[in-house]
Structures are given as C-alpha cells and as structure tokens.
Design an enzyme around this catalytic site. Sequence first.
Site, PDB file in Angstrom:
ATOM      1  N   ARG A  73      23.864 -10.938  10.936  1.00 18.93           N
ATOM      2  CA  ARG A  73      24.407  -9.685  10.864  1.00 18.93           C
ATOM      3  C   ARG A  73      26.203  -9.419  10.456  1.00 18.93           C
ATOM      4  NH1 ARG A  73      19.802  -9.136  13.123  1.00 18.93           N
ATOM      5  NH2 ARG A  73      18.504  -7.425  12.841  1.00 18.93           N
ATOM      6  N   SER A 214       9.524  -4.068  13.874  1.00 18.93           N
ATOM      7  CA  SER A 214      10.296  -5.275  13.335  1.00 18.93           C
ATOM      8  C   SER A 214      11.816  -4.850  13.126  1.00 18.93           C
ATOM      9  CB  SER A 214       9.455  -5.470  11.935  1.00 18.93           C
ATOM     10  OG  SER A 214      10.356  -6.438  11.226  1.00 18.93           O
ATOM     11  N   ASP A 366      10.718 -13.072  20.749  1.00 18.41           N
ATOM     12  CA  ASP A 366      10.873 -14.509  20.622  1.00 18.41           C
ATOM     13  C   ASP A 366      10.428 -15.532  21.625  1.00 18.41           C
ATOM     14  OD1 ASP A 366      11.354 -14.021  18.022  1.00 18.41           O
ATOM     15  OD2 ASP A 366      13.674 -13.807  18.209  1.00 18.41           O
ATOM     16  N   ARG A 397       2.552 -18.424  16.042  1.00 16.91           N
ATOM     17  CA  ARG A 397       2.800 -18.833  17.125  1.00 16.91           C
ATOM     18  C   ARG A 397       1.896 -18.472  18.274  1.00 16.91           C
ATOM     19  NH1 ARG A 397       9.251 -16.997  17.537  1.00 16.91           N
ATOM     20  NH2 ARG A 397       9.869 -18.789  16.331  1.00 16.91           N
ATOM     21  N   ARG A 441      10.946 -22.863  17.949  1.00 14.28           N
ATOM     22  CA  ARG A 441      10.869 -22.293  19.311  1.00 14.28           C
ATOM     23  C   ARG A 441       9.452 -23.083  19.973  1.00 14.28           C
ATOM     24  NH1 ARG A 441      14.869 -18.728  19.706  1.00 14.28           N
ATOM     25  NH2 ARG A 441      14.990 -17.278  17.953  1.00 14.28           N
TER      26      ARG A 441
HETATM   27  C1  S3P Z   1      15.090 -10.603  14.454  1.00 16.18           C
HETATM   28  C2  S3P Z   1      14.085  -9.912  14.663  1.00 16.18           C
HETATM   29  C3  S3P Z   1      12.861 -10.439  14.989  1.00 16.18           C
HETATM   30  C4  S3P Z   1      12.818 -11.834  15.614  1.00 16.18           C
HETATM   31  C5  S3P Z   1      13.586 -12.690  14.882  1.00 16.18           C
HETATM   32  C6  S3P Z   1      15.061 -12.075  14.522  1.00 16.18           C
HETATM   33  C7  S3P Z   1      16.251  -9.955  13.752  1.00 16.18           C
HETATM   34  O1  S3P Z   1      11.777 -10.521  13.989  1.00 16.18           O
HETATM   35  O2  S3P Z   1      11.540 -12.509  15.821  1.00 16.18           O
HETATM   36  O3  S3P Z   1      13.871 -14.000  15.639  1.00 16.18           O
HETATM   37  O4  S3P Z   1      17.442 -10.600  13.962  1.00 16.18           O
HETATM   38  O5  S3P Z   1      16.290  -8.741  13.208  1.00 16.18           O
HETATM   39  P1  S3P Z   1      10.890  -9.113  13.351  1.00 16.18           P
HETATM   40  O6  S3P Z   1      11.849  -8.118  12.998  1.00 16.18           O
HETATM   41  O7  S3P Z   1       9.960  -9.599  12.541  1.00 16.18           O
HETATM   42  O8  S3P Z   1      10.044  -8.822  14.642  1.00 16.18           O
END
Ligand code: S3P
Length: 486
Positions: A73, A214, A366, A397, A441
């Site tokens: 980000r 998500s 995660d 996973r 992971r």
């Molecule tokens: C993330 C959101 C998660 C996570 C990923 C990083 C992010 O995924 O599993 O490692 O940085 O927004 P999801 O948004 O698909 O749950």
Amino acid sequence: MPLPARAVKSVIAMLSGPNCLVGRPPAEGNCMTDRVAGEAAHGAGSRRMFAPRPAAGLSGTVAVPGDKSISHRALMFGALAIGETRISGLLQGEDVLRTAAAMRALGAQVTRDGDGIWRVAGRGIGGLVEPDDVLDMGNSGTAARLLCGILASHPIFSVMTGDASLRGRPMRRVTEPLAAIGARFTAREGGRLPLAIVGAEEALPIDYMVPVPSAQVKSALLLAGLNAPGITRVEEREATRDHSENMLRHFGADVTVERQGAGRVISLRGQPELLAADVAVPGDPSSAAFPLAAALLVPGSRILLPSVGLNPLRTGLLATLDEMGAGIMVRNRRVEGGEPVGDLEVAHAALRGVDVPAERAPSMIDEYPILAVLCACAAGTSRLRGLAELRVKESDRLAATAALLAINGARVGIEGDDMLVHGTGHPPAGGGLVTTHMDHRIAMSALVLGLATGNPVGIDDSRFIDTSFPGFVGLMNRAGAGLREG
Ligand code: S3P
C-alpha cells in the site's frame, strides 16, 4: 468501448500460450489444473530444505521484515500522491518488489536508497501512464487485486499476469464490482489472469457490499474510488484489515468508517489530492508468527520479536495463543507510523487445544497453517472454524495444511469449512516431505514443525519463502534452528 486492436492481439497471444486452460474452472475456486501444471514447470529449479530438531532452545532477538500489506500500500499510495513519499522498513520480498516494478511501469519514480528505505515520486490520482509491457505480479494476490482497482479508474490499457499460483486464483471478486465503475476486463475462463484491463474514461463511484471477507477486494474498490467523483461506499459484513483506510487518511483523503455489527461501512470522497507522506512499516505479524511458533515449540526457547505490528484487525493469532496457554508478553506498546506496534517476548510453553470461532478468521487469515502446526503439538482437539477463504490463497491452504500435518503423523480432518486437529500434547513423529504448492506459508509452517518433531521435516521447495519473508532461513538459524538445504 471495444478493446484496442493491439490489446486484443496481446491477449490472444497469451491465451493461446502454454498456460492456456482448457475447460471451465469453478467460478470462485482455486484452479488446481493450472496450479498443478505450474508446479510441474517449477519442479526443475526447486530447492528442497530440511528442518531437524535443534539440540537446544532458540534464543536472541529476531527482527522480522516489514509488513507485506502495508508495504504494498505504501508504494501504491505513494505513486498516487503528489510529491515524494519516503518509506522505511519496506518489505523487500518478491511480492512487494513486483508492486514496486508495476508502479515504475505506470510512470512513478520508485527508488531504493538503502535497506528498506525507499522513495516514491508520485504522479497524482489519475496521472498513471500506460505500461509498455505486461504487468507481472508474480505470486502476489494483494499486488494483483489492489492494482486492478488502481487501473480500473485510469483511462489506460494494461495486461496483468502472474505465476502459476496467481493465475489459478479468483479475480472476479474484484473485476465484477470494478466493471460497475466503468472499467472493462477480458480474462481467461473463470475470470483468471492473464487479464486485459481498459480503465474507465470517467469512473463512477459505487456502493458495494463485499460478499466475502476480503481486505483485498475492499482495498481495490477504495483505490478505484480515489479517481471517481463523489462518494464510494464499501460495506463489509466482517471487519478485515484496515491498512488502506488508515493510509488513505495518512495521505490526506477524506475517509469515514462506521461500525455496523461485526462489520464496517467505509465511505471515501473521490478525487482528493493525495499528498506524499512518510510511512514507517512495522514488522509483519504474519511473518512473526513463524519464529514465535518455533519458540513456543522448542523446549528451552526464549526469543524477543521487536516492533511487530499489532493492528487489532491482525492480532487474532495472539488472542488464540493466549487461549492455548502460550503466555506471550507484549512489551513497550506504542504507535509507529500510525499503526500500533509492540515487542513480543515468547518462551517455550505447553499448549492446549483451542476452538477458534469463525468470526476471528479475518484477523488471522494468514496464520492458520502455523496455528494448525501448533495445534498438532498441543494437548487436545482443536477446531478451527470457518476457513472457506483458505481454499483460494496462494494454494488451497486448507488441503495443503491438512496434508502437511498428515504426512508428518498428526491426526487431522476437514469438516465442511472447519479444520480439526487432534493434538496429543507431544509433537507428531515428523519425517514427511511436504509439498508446498508454491505457497510460502506452507513452506515455513512445515519447517517450524520440523524443529519440534523427532524426525526432520522436509519441504519440496523453499524458494517461495522469499515472497514474504526474505532472510527467513538465516534469521531462524541465527536464533539456533538448523535449517538446511538437502
Ligand atoms: C491481504 C489480505 C488478505 C491476506 C493477504 C493480504 C491484504 O487476503 O490473506 O495475505 O494485504 O489486503 P484477502 O483479502 O483475500 O482475505
């Protein structure tokens, strides 16, 4: 608007390439056919690694690299801001380096000044330029999905691809809502990468309820909303990590967040002027989970993990470990770069089984593979509930974690979306060679298990660890683990 001719040509070239999938994968599932083909292609350069049980406990200070979510980000918001953003503690893992390369390809100046110290000279919202080649996001779902949001509201053409794992992951969860703002996407069957994107000439703000928990989907929509006039409103039923919301504010955008039951409604006023800002990236709690789990499992261990991010939407694992009797101490809580951080002190502990409610999943999504490893060594049966989203990560996973444990002698089952791990209070026998499915992971979880089992645990390929945790092996070995290639 029809796709430009050159777009159609490059998409056709890609679709008829060696990665073409014949048949229709499930709408929002993991596309295993593609992944298996990709893994076979990867077999050639794969690097096996083994984790034997160390003779003594782990000790010392283990400084984990920067947070992956925040690092992606910081580069993206920096590229959309006016002025120069300085980032310290950036994760220099392969996933984030893909984002850096993509932002460069879109016209931002991205410079590395030193270890973790980066500068981004942004182009302003709407100011990105057409990339002259395919954007390859490697293994990174976060990079791919967030970038879709940015590209959707820039009136430019682009094509995005990734490695075999990423090409198997569902993208409709972002392309469908982003089409509603006016972007056009042409993808393979099942909405998979490679993907051609024609961004909207004039993006529309949308009001959207994210159907799955998500942060990636939420963030993609907020990033798209930055270049749409008016209010973009995104609703989530369960709160997911809020790094985008925090960083938007940090860069000067007008964002409001209202709680709504367990969820949130985020409203963003479009077309603000984002102003460059410094970002200090905290240590990644999802990476910290691996040395932390190793210290819990290896008798005689005591380690310190400094400056780990403690955003409350990321700390589900710590809450769970507390219930398991881990006795982790959080010291020196403070706020750094707008995010809460602390130093974690962890020592070997006898753990008990746990029942993790589904509502907690977004705050530790995660961490389930490594939690399952801990549960396999804990006393009693653990039930980890509501893990449907694990099926669409870098690998399936849920299946990969169950296989990791089973091949090393643990009793494990999957019931619907729950995982059941039958711990005996002792580590399982070990001795298995774990298939990592291009998933960092799974690789690190298996190696940590091997530090506790009587027989060494092997992994078929250690290369993907670098996507999120470059230096993992050196860091673990300096703390007393004896991870070795073989
Ligand atoms: C993330 C959101 C998660 C996570 C990923 C990083 C992010 O995924 O599993 O490692 O940085 O927004 P999801 O948004 O698909 O749950």
